[in-house]
Design a protein around this motif. Structure first.
Motif, PDB file in Angstrom:
ATOM      1  N   GLY A  29     -12.292  -1.056  -1.089  1.00 44.69           N
ATOM      2  CA  GLY A  29     -12.326   0.247  -0.421  1.00 44.69           C
ATOM      3  C   GLY A  29     -12.971   0.150   0.955  1.00 44.69           C
ATOM      4  N   LEU A  30     -14.049  -0.621   1.017  1.00 44.55           N
ATOM      5  CA  LEU A  30     -14.779  -0.796   2.275  1.00 44.55           C
ATOM      6  C   LEU A  30     -13.896  -1.449   3.334  1.00 44.55           C
ATOM      7  N   VAL A  31     -13.143  -2.488   2.925  1.00 45.63           N
ATOM      8  CA  VAL A  31     -12.250  -3.193   3.857  1.00 45.63           C
ATOM      9  C   VAL A  31     -11.190  -2.223   4.396  1.00 45.63           C
ATOM     10  N   LEU A  32     -10.576  -1.432   3.496  1.00 47.21           N
ATOM     11  CA  LEU A  32      -9.528  -0.489   3.915  1.00 47.21           C
ATOM     12  C   LEU A  32     -10.091   0.549   4.884  1.00 47.21           C
ATOM     13  N   LEU A  33     -11.282   1.069   4.562  1.00 48.71           N
ATOM     14  CA  LEU A  33     -11.847   2.112   5.423  1.00 48.71           C
ATOM     15  C   LEU A  33     -12.272   1.554   6.760  1.00 48.71           C
ATOM     16  N   PHE A  34     -12.746   0.300   6.766  1.00 51.35           N
ATOM     17  CA  PHE A  34     -13.120  -0.305   8.045  1.00 51.35           C
ATOM     18  C   PHE A  34     -11.879  -0.429   8.928  1.00 51.35           C
ATOM     19  N   ALA A  35     -10.771  -0.902   8.315  1.00 51.31           N
ATOM     20  CA  ALA A  35      -9.534  -1.072   9.078  1.00 51.31           C
ATOM     21  C   ALA A  35      -9.037   0.278   9.603  1.00 51.31           C
ATOM     22  N   ALA A  36      -9.072   1.310   8.738  1.00 53.57           N
ATOM     23  CA  ALA A  36      -8.514   2.604   9.130  1.00 53.57           C
ATOM     24  C   ALA A  36      -9.422   3.338  10.110  1.00 53.57           C
ATOM     25  N   GLY A  37     -10.734   3.166   9.934  1.00 53.64           N
ATOM     26  CA  GLY A  37     -11.642   4.042  10.672  1.00 53.64           C
ATOM     27  C   GLY A  37     -12.450   3.404  11.776  1.00 53.64           C
ATOM     28  N   PHE A  38     -12.753   2.101  11.665  1.00 51.67           N
ATOM     29  CA  PHE A  38     -13.786   1.592  12.558  1.00 51.67           C
ATOM     30  C   PHE A  38     -13.410   0.384  13.398  1.00 51.67           C
ATOM     31  N   ALA A  39     -12.336  -0.342  13.027  1.00 56.17           N
ATOM     32  CA  ALA A  39     -11.997  -1.542  13.789  1.00 56.17           C
ATOM     33  C   ALA A  39     -11.727  -1.145  15.240  1.00 56.17           C
TER      34      ALA A  39
END
Lengths: 60, 227
Positions: A29-39
């Motif tokens: 979940g953390l990886v997906l949210l980082f990609a969607a929100g913070f990269a």
């Protein structure tokens, strides 16, 4: 006695396995949210732009 | 267990991602595109001729199919990520003896909305493109910390003893006592009515999508567990 011990060990083992699953799912979940929100890479930023604004992620 | 967690999250996340994108295209994207007219200078509010008025109305929608497709795709990714955390919450609460049902999923979804959207929006309102704001890294740190402590605070209120609930409320208030990073100047790039409408439309659509996310994830979680 032995049976009880085995059962306890199995239960402990099952608990550990489910904790590993829970941690694994949280990491995914953390990886997906980082990609969607913070990269911040500009390609990621441009493609995710509208969704980030709509979801109010602080993005730039 | 891992399969159930991931399967319920992926199916719910993909479905809600599509619904979220549809709601955004309807209510949020027109305002976002209108905001970009101010960001690029195509429209100017409080222009130099002294006029305080600027024309209202958004440009045509769906002129960039790739961009719209990306919005759908990234909504799926983001909501699958959030659904994974909801499923993790379900698994942890069931370990503590609190069984999850589809109806309880609605409450989980509302709590997710409060933690991830509403609480950070108190300090950092949803922003139109072109809004001038404090350093992005500082805002991201404040945003992440606010989401985390609000989620933990809500968890303590929901599942802890009374005293832990009081602690949870203090945790929820904490980031607002510290304060979000802000500039000491207003820039007012876009019309204030447009910025306000964007903030409420963003919060309203995400409230609806989060409630659906809680419902879908919990329904699938219960279904896969019993299968």
């Amino acid at each position: 006695m032995n049976k009880t011990k085995t059962a306890t060990l199995n239960a402990t083992h099952a608990t550990d396995m489910s904790l590993v699953s829970i941690l694994g799912a949280a990491a995914l979940g953390l990886v997906l949210l980082f990609a969607a929100g913070f990269a911040q890479a500009s390609v990621m930023h441009d493609t995710a732009h509208d969704q980030r604004h709509a979801m109010a992620f602080p993005c730039h | 267990m891992f399969k159930n967690l991931v399967a319920s999250a992926v199916f719910a996340g993909v479905a809600v991602g599509v619904i979220a994108a549809a709601l955004q295209f309807w209510l949020v994207t027109p305002l976002l595109l209108e905001g970009e007219l101010y960001e690029t200078g195509a429209r100017v509010h409080f222009s130099t001729d002294g006029s305080t008025q600027s024309e209202a109305g958004h440009p045509a929608l769906f002129t960039e199919p790739m961009r719209d497709l990306m919005t759908v795709g990234f909504n799926m990714v983001a909501f699958t990520g959030f659904a994974l955390f909801l499923a993790v919450g379900f698994a942890l609460s069931e370990r503590g003896g609190h069984m999850v049902t589809a109806r309880k999923g609605l409450i989980w979804g509302m709590a997710g909305f409060i933690a991830v959207q509403l609480a950070p929006a108190i300090g950092l309102p949803p922003e139109l493109p072109g809004t001038v704001a404090a350093d992005v890294e500082l805002r991201q740190i404040w945003w992440i910390c606010t989401v985390l402590v609000t989620a933990v605070g809500l968890g303590l209120i929901a599942f802890g003893p009374t005293l832990a609930g009081v602690g949870g409320a203090v945790l929820i208030a904490l980031p607002h006592l510290i304060g979000a990073p802000h500039l000491d100047t207003y820039f007012g790039v876009a019309a204030p009515e447009l910025a306000a409408h964007f903030a409420t439309a963003s919060l309203g659509t995400s409230a609806a999508t989060w409630v659906l996310l809680g419902l879908f994830t919990a329904t699938l979680w219960v279904k896969f567990k019993d299968a």
